[in-house]
Design a protein around this motif. Structure first.
Motif, PDB file in Angstrom:
ATOM      1  N   VAL A   1       0.812  -1.217   0.000  1.00 28.44           N
ATOM      2  CA  VAL A   1       0.000   0.000   0.000  1.00 28.44           C
ATOM      3  C   VAL A   1       0.848   1.272   0.000  1.00 28.44           C
ATOM      4  CG1 VAL A   1      -2.022  -1.077   1.014  1.00 28.44           C
ATOM      5  CG2 VAL A   1      -0.284  -0.111   2.510  1.00 28.44           C
ATOM      6  N   ASP A   2       2.136   1.154   0.341  1.00 29.00           N
ATOM      7  CA  ASP A   2       3.012   2.326   0.255  1.00 29.00           C
ATOM      8  C   ASP A   2       4.459   1.863   0.253  1.00 29.00           C
ATOM      9  OD1 ASP A   2       3.646   4.966  -0.050  1.00 29.00           O
ATOM     10  OD2 ASP A   2       2.720   5.645   1.806  1.00 29.00           O
ATOM     11  N   LYS A   3       5.329   2.742  -0.204  1.00 30.47           N
ATOM     12  CA  LYS A   3       6.747   2.392  -0.325  1.00 30.47           C
ATOM     13  C   LYS A   3       7.590   3.648  -0.322  1.00 30.47           C
ATOM     14  CE  LYS A   3       9.994   0.106  -3.536  1.00 30.47           C
ATOM     15  NZ  LYS A   3      10.126  -0.671  -4.793  1.00 30.47           N
ATOM     16  N   ARG A   4       8.759   3.551   0.309  1.00 30.15           N
ATOM     17  CA  ARG A   4       9.762   4.602   0.231  1.00 30.15           C
ATOM     18  C   ARG A   4      11.033   3.975  -0.318  1.00 30.15           C
ATOM     19  NH1 ARG A   4       5.736   6.475   1.135  1.00 30.15           N
ATOM     20  NH2 ARG A   4       5.088   8.081   2.623  1.00 30.15           N
ATOM     21  N   ASN A   5      11.585   4.564  -1.372  1.00 25.19           N
ATOM     22  CA  ASN A   5      12.792   4.022  -1.974  1.00 25.19           C
ATOM     23  C   ASN A   5      14.028   4.321  -1.139  1.00 25.19           C
ATOM     24  OD1 ASN A   5      11.845   2.733  -4.367  1.00 25.19           O
ATOM     25  ND2 ASN A   5      11.479   4.749  -5.267  1.00 25.19           N
ATOM     26  N   ALA A   6      15.026   3.480  -1.297  1.00 22.86           N
ATOM     27  CA  ALA A   6      16.291   3.683  -0.605  1.00 22.86           C
ATOM     28  C   ALA A   6      16.993   4.916  -1.146  1.00 22.86           C
ATOM     29  CB  ALA A   6      17.185   2.451  -0.787  1.00 22.86           C
ATOM     30  N   ALA A   7      17.986   5.403  -0.379  1.00 25.16           N
ATOM     31  CA  ALA A   7      18.783   6.543  -0.839  1.00 25.16           C
ATOM     32  C   ALA A   7      19.428   6.229  -2.185  1.00 25.16           C
ATOM     33  CB  ALA A   7      19.840   6.882   0.201  1.00 25.16           C
ATOM     34  N   LYS A   8      19.809   4.948  -2.359  1.00 25.14           N
ATOM     35  CA  LYS A   8      20.305   4.465  -3.644  1.00 25.14           C
ATOM     36  C   LYS A   8      19.356   3.365  -4.091  1.00 25.14           C
ATOM     37  CE  LYS A   8      25.162   5.521  -2.662  1.00 25.14           C
ATOM     38  NZ  LYS A   8      26.540   4.965  -2.521  1.00 25.14           N
ATOM     39  N   PRO A   9      18.295   3.716  -4.824  1.00 20.42           N
ATOM     40  CA  PRO A   9      17.237   2.755  -5.159  1.00 20.42           C
ATOM     41  C   PRO A   9      17.753   1.551  -5.941  1.00 20.42           C
ATOM     42  CG  PRO A   9      16.546   4.998  -5.648  1.00 20.42           C
ATOM     43  CD  PRO A   9      18.015   5.053  -5.365  1.00 20.42           C
ATOM     44  N   VAL A  10      17.088   0.416  -5.704  1.00 23.81           N
ATOM     45  CA  VAL A  10      17.379  -0.821  -6.419  1.00 23.81           C
ATOM     46  C   VAL A  10      16.084  -1.306  -7.062  1.00 23.81           C
ATOM     47  CG1 VAL A  10      18.118  -3.223  -6.203  1.00 23.81           C
ATOM     48  CG2 VAL A  10      19.231  -1.440  -4.834  1.00 23.81           C
ATOM     49  N   GLU A  11      16.157  -1.731  -8.297  1.00 22.23           N
ATOM     50  CA  GLU A  11      14.968  -2.236  -8.981  1.00 22.23           C
ATOM     51  C   GLU A  11      14.490  -3.516  -8.309  1.00 22.23           C
ATOM     52  OE1 GLU A  11      11.890  -2.132 -11.600  1.00 22.23           O
ATOM     53  OE2 GLU A  11      13.493  -0.642 -11.407  1.00 22.23           O
ATOM     54  N   MET A  12      13.201  -3.552  -7.939  1.00 13.38           N
ATOM     55  CA  MET A  12      12.632  -4.754  -7.335  1.00 13.38           C
ATOM     56  C   MET A  12      11.150  -4.845  -7.669  1.00 13.38           C
ATOM     57  SD  MET A  12      12.598  -3.697  -3.274  1.00 13.38           S
ATOM     58  CE  MET A  12      14.334  -3.181  -3.272  1.00 13.38           C
ATOM     59  N   PHE A  13      10.558  -5.997  -7.365  1.00 10.05           N
ATOM     60  CA  PHE A  13       9.177  -6.290  -7.737  1.00 10.05           C
ATOM     61  C   PHE A  13       8.178  -5.328  -7.108  1.00 10.05           C
ATOM     62  CE2 PHE A  13       5.213  -8.313  -6.389  1.00 10.05           C
ATOM     63  CZ  PHE A  13       4.683  -8.743  -7.588  1.00 10.05           C
ATOM     64  N   SER A  14       8.339  -5.047  -5.842  1.00  7.31           N
ATOM     65  CA  SER A  14       7.318  -4.342  -5.068  1.00  7.31           C
ATOM     66  C   SER A  14       7.134  -2.902  -5.515  1.00  7.31           C
ATOM     67  CB  SER A  14       7.695  -4.356  -3.590  1.00  7.31           C
ATOM     68  OG  SER A  14       8.963  -3.760  -3.412  1.00  7.31           O
ATOM     69  N   GLN A  15       5.855  -2.509  -5.637  1.00  6.99           N
ATOM     70  CA  GLN A  15       5.468  -1.128  -5.893  1.00  6.99           C
ATOM     71  C   GLN A  15       4.136  -0.913  -5.197  1.00  6.99           C
ATOM     72  OE1 GLN A  15       7.323   1.124  -7.362  1.00  6.99           O
ATOM     73  NE2 GLN A  15       8.907  -0.270  -8.109  1.00  6.99           N
ATOM     74  N   ALA A  16       3.861   0.314  -4.773  1.00  2.00           N
ATOM     75  CA  ALA A  16       2.576   0.606  -4.143  1.00  2.00           C
ATOM     76  C   ALA A  16       1.440   0.262  -5.104  1.00  2.00           C
ATOM     77  CB  ALA A  16       2.513   2.071  -3.737  1.00  2.00           C
ATOM     78  N   GLY A  17       0.462  -0.477  -4.603  1.00  2.47           N
ATOM     79  CA  GLY A  17      -0.656  -0.907  -5.423  1.00  2.47           C
ATOM     80  C   GLY A  17      -0.470  -2.273  -6.044  1.00  2.47           C
ATOM     81  N   LYS A  18       0.716  -2.830  -5.918  1.00  4.52           N
ATOM     82  CA  LYS A  18       0.991  -4.125  -6.528  1.00  4.52           C
ATOM     83  C   LYS A  18       0.697  -5.247  -5.542  1.00  4.52           C
ATOM     84  CE  LYS A  18       4.301  -5.769  -9.953  1.00  4.52           C
ATOM     85  NZ  LYS A  18       5.598  -5.464 -10.619  1.00  4.52           N
ATOM     86  N   VAL A  19       0.263  -6.377  -6.063  1.00  8.50           N
ATOM     87  CA  VAL A  19      -0.032  -7.551  -5.238  1.00  8.50           C
ATOM     88  C   VAL A  19       1.077  -8.567  -5.393  1.00  8.50           C
ATOM     89  CG1 VAL A  19      -1.611  -9.488  -4.930  1.00  8.50           C
ATOM     90  CG2 VAL A  19      -2.529  -7.209  -5.362  1.00  8.50           C
ATOM     91  N   GLY A  20       1.508  -9.162  -4.278  1.00  7.08           N
ATOM     92  CA  GLY A  20       2.581 -10.142  -4.308  1.00  7.08           C
ATOM     93  C   GLY A  20       2.237 -11.357  -3.472  1.00  7.08           C
ATOM     94  N   PRO A  21       3.059 -12.390  -3.527  1.00  6.79           N
ATOM     95  CA  PRO A  21       2.809 -13.603  -2.753  1.00  6.79           C
ATOM     96  C   PRO A  21       3.074 -13.389  -1.269  1.00  6.79           C
ATOM     97  CG  PRO A  21       4.904 -13.767  -3.893  1.00  6.79           C
ATOM     98  CD  PRO A  21       4.261 -12.491  -4.376  1.00  6.79           C
ATOM     99  N   ALA A  22       2.322 -14.083  -0.430  1.00  6.54           N
ATOM    100  CA  ALA A  22       2.489 -13.936   1.019  1.00  6.54           C
ATOM    101  C   ALA A  22       3.556 -14.876   1.576  1.00  6.54           C
ATOM    102  CB  ALA A  22       1.155 -14.184   1.731  1.00  6.54           C
ATOM    103  N   TYR A  23       3.721 -16.053   0.954  1.00  2.00           N
ATOM    104  CA  TYR A  23       4.559 -17.097   1.541  1.00  2.00           C
ATOM    105  C   TYR A  23       6.062 -16.859   1.393  1.00  2.00           C
ATOM    106  CZ  TYR A  23       5.316 -18.910  -3.216  1.00  2.00           C
ATOM    107  OH  TYR A  23       5.671 -19.043  -4.536  1.00  2.00           O
ATOM    108  N   CYS A  24       6.458 -15.934   0.527  1.00  5.45           N
ATOM    109  CA  CYS A  24       7.893 -15.756   0.280  1.00  5.45           C
ATOM    110  C   CYS A  24       8.317 -14.289   0.337  1.00  5.45           C
ATOM    111  CB  CYS A  24       8.291 -16.378  -1.053  1.00  5.45           C
ATOM    112  SG  CYS A  24       7.429 -15.670  -2.478  1.00  5.45           S
ATOM    113  N   THR A  25       7.527 -13.461   1.010  1.00  7.39           N
ATOM    114  CA  THR A  25       7.904 -12.065   1.217  1.00  7.39           C
ATOM    115  C   THR A  25       7.956 -11.795   2.714  1.00  7.39           C
ATOM    116  OG1 THR A  25       5.567 -11.405   1.054  1.00  7.39           O
ATOM    117  CG2 THR A  25       6.902 -11.223  -0.943  1.00  7.39           C
TER     118      THR A  25
END
Length: 271
Positions: A117-141
């Motif tokens: 539901v929300d996200k703050r990027n690192a000072a040096k951002p890294v590309e990753m799956f998670s984004q606000a509004g995105k749905v992901g698996p529960a068992y491996c996050t």
């Protein structure tokens, strides 16, 4: 598209069509919908036309495509303000991100999945799956496991049955038995770990956001990479994450059960 919504009658089927349109991630033609739909052509066409007339879908006559409609935007905004933790958590996410300089995630359970539901990027951002509004698996996050670990077993059991247990990496837990063992350890230590289980090189420490009665409201995590720090170093941030999660939980108590002249009005003014 799954048939999960069909058991709920006409409304469930219509929502399944909306899910299908949204899943394309772009405007989609009717023929594309039909090719992936479990519904007969006439049934699908009827649902699409009804959803369009109600503003839930938008039709582009030039391109002959359908996309989520503006009515959904209004509903999403209302849900964001009334059901998501994001509005009350934003200041706490800002502060945690500024202090640690790493990626911060706020998530809630959406049926058997995780909704970021929300996200703050690192000072040096890294590309990753998670984004606000995105749905992901529960068992491996991390956020998923942090929430699952603190659910009552009656709620947890059906959610575990709905996990895919797909091996995203060599570190992914691939069975309900493995996950239950991990969740027991998570509950004992008070926080969850993502040991490159969803994405290679991505590690995470996550804590649940719990109400005063112990009900799971969401989860807060700090994420980094194996090239930036070790998992043990990241675990050292657990107390800070826990403090932020506690502050969010405290505000959520008055936010979910507001006094008409008290905290809710103050929050609405601040927002």
């Amino acid at each position: 598209m799954t048939g999960g919504g069909t058991a709920d009658g006409t409304v469930g089927k219509a929502l399944a069509v909306l899910d299908q349109v949204a899943a394309f991630g772009r405007p989609v033609r009717f023929g594309e919908l039909l090719a992936a739909s479990p519904f007969p052509k006439a049934t699908l066409y009827r649902f699409v036309q009804t959803l369009t007339s109600q503003g839930m879908l938008a039709f582009d006559p030039e391109r002959q495509t359908y996309a989520p409609g503006l009515r959904l935007v209004r509903l999403a905004h209302a849900a964001w303000e009334q059901s998501a933790l994001a509005p009350i958590a934003r200041d706490h996410l800002d502060a945690l991100s500024a202090e640690l300089g790493e990626t911060v995630h706020l998530a809630q359970l959406d049926n058997a999945q995780v909704l970021y539901v929300d996200k703050r990027n690192a000072a040096k951002p890294v590309e990753m799956f998670s984004q606000a509004g995105k749905v992901g698996p529960a068992y491996c996050t991390g956020v998923g496991k942090a929430m699952l670990a603190f659910l009552p077993d009656a709620e947890l059991a059906p959610i575990l049955d709905q996990q895919s247990y797909h091996a995203f990496t060599p570190h992914t837990l691939t069975s309900a038995a493995q996950l239950r063992t991990d969740l027991e350890k998570t509950r004992a230590r008070g926080y969850a770990l993502d040991r490159e289980e969803h994405e290679p090189g991505i590690i995470c420490v996550a804590l649940p956001i719990l109400s005063q009665t112990g009900r799971v409201l969401g989860a807060l995590s700090v994420t980094s990479t194996t090239t930036r720090m070790s998992l043990a170093e990241l675990e050292g941030h657990a107390p800070l994450i826990g403090q932020a999660a506690g502050r969010i939980a405290a505000e959520a108590e008055t936010w979910r059960f507001p006094d008409a002249t008290g905290p809710r009005l103050q929050h609405e003014t601040r927002a």
